[in-house]
Design a protein around this motif. Structure first.
Motif, PDB file in Angstrom:
ATOM      1  N   LEU A  31      33.657  54.456  42.044  1.00 35.07           N
ATOM      2  CA  LEU A  31      34.991  54.895  42.463  1.00 35.07           C
ATOM      3  C   LEU A  31      35.157  54.832  43.973  1.00 35.07           C
ATOM      4  O   LEU A  31      36.273  54.761  44.484  1.00 35.07           O
ATOM      5  N   GLY A  32      34.052  54.813  44.700  1.00 35.56           N
ATOM      6  CA  GLY A  32      34.082  54.637  46.146  1.00 35.56           C
ATOM      7  C   GLY A  32      34.015  53.173  46.542  1.00 35.56           C
ATOM      8  O   GLY A  32      34.140  52.837  47.714  1.00 35.56           O
ATOM      9  N   THR A  33      33.798  52.296  45.572  1.00 37.90           N
ATOM     10  CA  THR A  33      33.687  50.856  45.817  1.00 37.90           C
ATOM     11  C   THR A  33      34.926  50.092  45.376  1.00 37.90           C
ATOM     12  O   THR A  33      35.426  49.234  46.099  1.00 37.90           O
ATOM     13  N   LEU A  34      35.428  50.397  44.191  1.00 36.75           N
ATOM     14  CA  LEU A  34      36.563  49.649  43.637  1.00 36.75           C
ATOM     15  C   LEU A  34      37.846  49.946  44.407  1.00 36.75           C
ATOM     16  O   LEU A  34      38.077  51.081  44.824  1.00 36.75           O
ATOM     17  N   PRO A  35      38.701  48.923  44.577  1.00 40.91           N
ATOM     18  CA  PRO A  35      39.948  49.123  45.317  1.00 40.91           C
ATOM     19  C   PRO A  35      40.958  49.964  44.544  1.00 40.91           C
ATOM     20  O   PRO A  35      40.972  49.967  43.313  1.00 40.91           O
ATOM     21  N   ALA A  36      41.813  50.655  45.274  1.00 40.72           N
ATOM     22  CA  ALA A  36      42.837  51.513  44.673  1.00 40.72           C
ATOM     23  C   ALA A  36      43.801  50.723  43.798  1.00 40.72           C
ATOM     24  O   ALA A  36      44.439  51.303  42.913  1.00 40.72           O
ATOM     25  N   SER A  37      43.902  49.428  43.987  1.00 42.52           N
ATOM     26  CA  SER A  37      44.792  48.607  43.170  1.00 42.52           C
ATOM     27  C   SER A  37      44.370  48.600  41.697  1.00 42.52           C
ATOM     28  O   SER A  37      45.138  48.200  40.832  1.00 42.52           O
TER      29      SER A  37
END
Length: 142
Positions: A31-37
């Motif tokens: 969740l700290g790696t994947l983009p907010a998109s």
């Protein structure tokens, strides 16, 4: 048709000169790696949400209600408890946009735990430097 998206990515992709995504793992702070998109409810983002995405905000900071339920090096399952669940998988690597930097193809499935809603999306994402966040280059139609 959805299964052909990965083949299209590989057909278009070239060998990259540089990579900052070859060691991408989804079992280390996904969740700290994947983009907010890749948020579960991104049908109509607000102006504030679009601005956060453009600045590289991470998925976990964008939606603090998300909880990881399963993580492996090439896939992660997360969601909002009793509402939605999503699985993201690393599908392929290659220079999709021909800028010399390696991209990664991510497949995301989303489904409602309270109804029959299901959605499938492919994202091309990359990092432009070793300390830069993973950013969505574009979403591919499944």
């Amino acid at each position: 048709k959805a299964r052909c998206t990965a083949l299209h990515f590989l057909q278009v992709a070239r060998t990259s000169e540089t990579t900052w995504v070859s060691d991408l793992r989804l079992d280390k702070d996904p969740l700290g790696t994947l983009p907010a998109s890749m948020n579960l409810a991104m049908e109509r983002p607000s102006d504030t949400e679009r601005e956060a995405i453009a600045k590289g905000q991470r998925l976990g900071a964008f939606d603090r209600t998300l909880v990881v339920t399963k993580a492996a090096p090439t896939s992660v399952t997360f969601g909002v408890p009793k509402t939605f669940t999503s699985t993201v998988e690393i599908v392929a690597h290659g220079d999709f946009d021909h800028d010399g930097v390696e991209d990664v193809l991510l497949f995301q499935s989303i489904h409602s735990l309270e109804g029959s809603f299901r959605s499938f999306r492919y994202f091309v994402a990359t990092k432009k430097g070793p300390k830069e966040p993973l950013m969505t280059v574009r979403e591919l139609d499944p």
